[in-house]
Design an enzyme around this catalytic site. Structure first.
Site, PDB file in Angstrom:
ATOM      1  N   HIS A 260       0.846  -1.200   0.000  1.00 50.14           N
ATOM      2  CA  HIS A 260       0.000   0.000   0.000  1.00 50.14           C
ATOM      3  C   HIS A 260       0.877   1.243   0.000  1.00 50.14           C
ATOM      4  O   HIS A 260       2.009   1.209   0.455  1.00 50.14           O
ATOM      5  CB  HIS A 260      -0.946   0.020   1.208  1.00 50.14           C
ATOM      6  CG  HIS A 260      -0.252  -0.151   2.512  1.00 50.14           C
ATOM      7  ND1 HIS A 260       0.118  -1.384   3.006  1.00 50.14           N
ATOM      8  CD2 HIS A 260       0.154   0.749   3.440  1.00 50.14           C
ATOM      9  CE1 HIS A 260       0.714  -1.245   4.174  1.00 50.14           C
ATOM     10  NE2 HIS A 260       0.760   0.045   4.466  1.00 50.14           N
ATOM     11  N   HIS A 262       0.845   5.192   1.310  1.00 45.29           N
ATOM     12  CA  HIS A 262       0.190   6.232   2.114  1.00 45.29           C
ATOM     13  C   HIS A 262       0.248   7.547   1.347  1.00 45.29           C
ATOM     14  O   HIS A 262       1.307   7.910   0.836  1.00 45.29           O
ATOM     15  CB  HIS A 262       0.943   6.458   3.430  1.00 45.29           C
ATOM     16  CG  HIS A 262       1.009   5.275   4.341  1.00 45.29           C
ATOM     17  ND1 HIS A 262       0.211   5.161   5.458  1.00 45.29           N
ATOM     18  CD2 HIS A 262       1.772   4.161   4.321  1.00 45.29           C
ATOM     19  CE1 HIS A 262       0.502   4.025   6.088  1.00 45.29           C
ATOM     20  NE2 HIS A 262       1.444   3.393   5.426  1.00 45.29           N
TER      21      HIS A 262
HETATM   22  P1  AMP Z   1       2.000   0.328   7.323  1.00 44.80           P
HETATM   23  O1  AMP Z   1       2.599   0.605   8.662  1.00 44.80           O
HETATM   24  O2  AMP Z   1       2.674   1.035   6.190  1.00 44.80           O
HETATM   25  O3  AMP Z   1       1.858  -1.166   7.070  1.00 44.80           O
HETATM   26  O4  AMP Z   1       0.566   0.964   7.342  1.00 44.80           O
HETATM   27  C1  AMP Z   1      -0.594   0.335   7.728  1.00 44.80           C
HETATM   28  C2  AMP Z   1      -1.627   1.418   7.868  1.00 44.80           C
HETATM   29  O5  AMP Z   1      -2.909   0.815   7.734  1.00 44.80           O
HETATM   30  C3  AMP Z   1      -1.635   2.137   9.196  1.00 44.80           C
HETATM   31  O6  AMP Z   1      -1.502   3.520   8.959  1.00 44.80           O
HETATM   32  C4  AMP Z   1      -2.994   1.796   9.822  1.00 44.80           C
HETATM   33  O7  AMP Z   1      -3.531   2.893  10.498  1.00 44.80           O
HETATM   34  C5  AMP Z   1      -3.805   1.446   8.611  1.00 44.80           C
HETATM   35  N1  AMP Z   1      -4.882   0.483   8.835  1.00 44.80           N
HETATM   36  C6  AMP Z   1      -4.778  -0.715   9.421  1.00 44.80           C
HETATM   37  N2  AMP Z   1      -5.973  -1.352   9.408  1.00 44.80           N
HETATM   38  C7  AMP Z   1      -6.836  -0.524   8.777  1.00 44.80           C
HETATM   39  C8  AMP Z   1      -8.220  -0.582   8.437  1.00 44.80           C
HETATM   40  N3  AMP Z   1      -8.954  -1.648   8.770  1.00 44.80           N
HETATM   41  N4  AMP Z   1      -8.775   0.439   7.774  1.00 44.80           N
HETATM   42  C9  AMP Z   1      -8.028   1.517   7.438  1.00 44.80           C
HETATM   43  N5  AMP Z   1      -6.724   1.638   7.726  1.00 44.80           N
HETATM   44  C10 AMP Z   1      -6.133   0.655   8.397  1.00 44.80           C
END
Ligand code: AMP
Ligand code: ZN
Length: 297
Positions: A260, A262
């Site tokens: 993903h 951000h």
């Molecule tokens: P990363 O640390 O790059 O793997 O980012 C994961 C991101 O996903 C974090 O910013 C979380 O806040 C976000 N996240 C995790 N679960 C969900 C969810 N169910 N819906 C929306 N965002 C999420």
């Protein structure tokens, strides 16, 4: 003669009409292999049902070509009943073996006729051996070429899928989310724990663990999409700029192992983020580091 292929194709059609054969959770509800369900809930029927199910058309087509190429010769050599027993026995056996020793993750969903195909190949070797190097009009050499080709086709289409990936479920709409954009390849949602107002996540619908696994199409589309989202944020939210952040690996801060990006809006006077203390490096060390990475490319 083509009964097995017909059963596999009909099952596939049914799965595509009732849901999607590429949706791991749906496949699980219809009888695909899931170690946790077999071991903990005693759902042994999955060992049988999974062998008639395939993930996506190319998985089905590859396995069926292999069965056309190899199975029908063997079926004529063995007779229908023996062939059917071999087919079922190897399919169930292979599912059992891969569950017991091959698959460490209890939440991985798998399916496919590959196990039965291994049995058919074993049976072909046996039939050729007892027929002194010949099976009908086929010679050992021709058989070997067919087997290698078939294995290559079978093994290049994977029969596993990740069932418990939260971003797979969100990207494919099984779990609701605050979606701001969707097309055939991507869903873009708002992060539930935003770093700033409007923090969005670009999720490919297909599962890739990280940037190293991305296929070309998704890789080529993701940056233009990020730019489009960022531009919309500037217009709609009045942010002054935005950061693209993309973590690969737990040590790099990745917590969800589905690729993903951000997109984080940055507001004038907003808090600092995505910063680091600039270090120092001597020019020899810089050169040595550059040479090392260059050598690995
Ligand atoms: P990363 O640390 O790059 O793997 O980012 C994961 C991101 O996903 C974090 O910013 C979380 O806040 C976000 N996240 C995790 N679960 C969900 C969810 N169910 N819906 C929306 N965002 C999420
Ligand atoms: Zn995923």
């Amino acid at each position: 003669m083509y009964k097995r292929q017909a059963v596999n194709a009909l099952v596939f059609l049914y799965l595509e009409v009732a849901g999607s054969s590429e949706d791991a959770y749906f496949m699980y509800t219809k009888g695909a292999m899931l170690k946790a369900a077999v071991m903990e809930d005693g759902e042994y029927y999955r060992l049988l049902t999974a062998m008639f199910m395939h993930f996506g058309i190319s998985h089905l087509v590859n396995n069926m070509i292999v069965l056309f190429a190899l199975g029908d010769n063997l079926e004529r050599a063995l007779g229908h009943v023996k062939y059917l027993i071999l087919y079922l026995f190897s399919g169930i056996g292979a599912n059992w073996i891969s569950m017991m020793i091959g698959n460490k993750d209890p939440m991985v969903v798998s399916a496919g006729a590959s196990g039965a195909i291994f049995g058919v190949i074993g049976g072909l070797f046996y039939a050729v051996a007892v027929n002194k190097g010949r099976l009908e009009d086929l010679q050992t050499k021709q058989l070997a070429v067919m087997i290698v080709l078939s294995l290559y086709m079978g093994l290049t289409s994977s029969g596993v899928d990740n069932a418990d990936c939260i971003f797979c479920k969100i990207a494919n709409g099984e779990i609701p989310s605050a979606t701001i954009y969707e097309d055939e390849d991507f869903r873009v949602i708002l992060d539930l724990g935003p770093a700033s107002r409007g923090h969005a996540l670009i999720l490919p619908k297909e599962h890739f663990k990280d940037v190293c696994e991305l296929d070309e199409k998704v890789a080529a589309r993701v940056l233009p999409l990020a730019a489009k989202i960022g531009a919309a944020m500037k217009e709609a939210l009045g942010c002054a700029g935005f950061n693209l952040v993309q973590n690969n690996g737990a040590e790099a801060g990745q917590t969800v192992f589905h690729f993903h990006v951000h997109v984080i809006p940055r507001y004038a006077g907003g808090p600092e983020m995505v910063t680091w203390e600039p270090g120092k490096m001597a020019s020899e060390e810089l050169a040595e580091t550059a040479a090392r990475i260059e050598a690995a490319l």
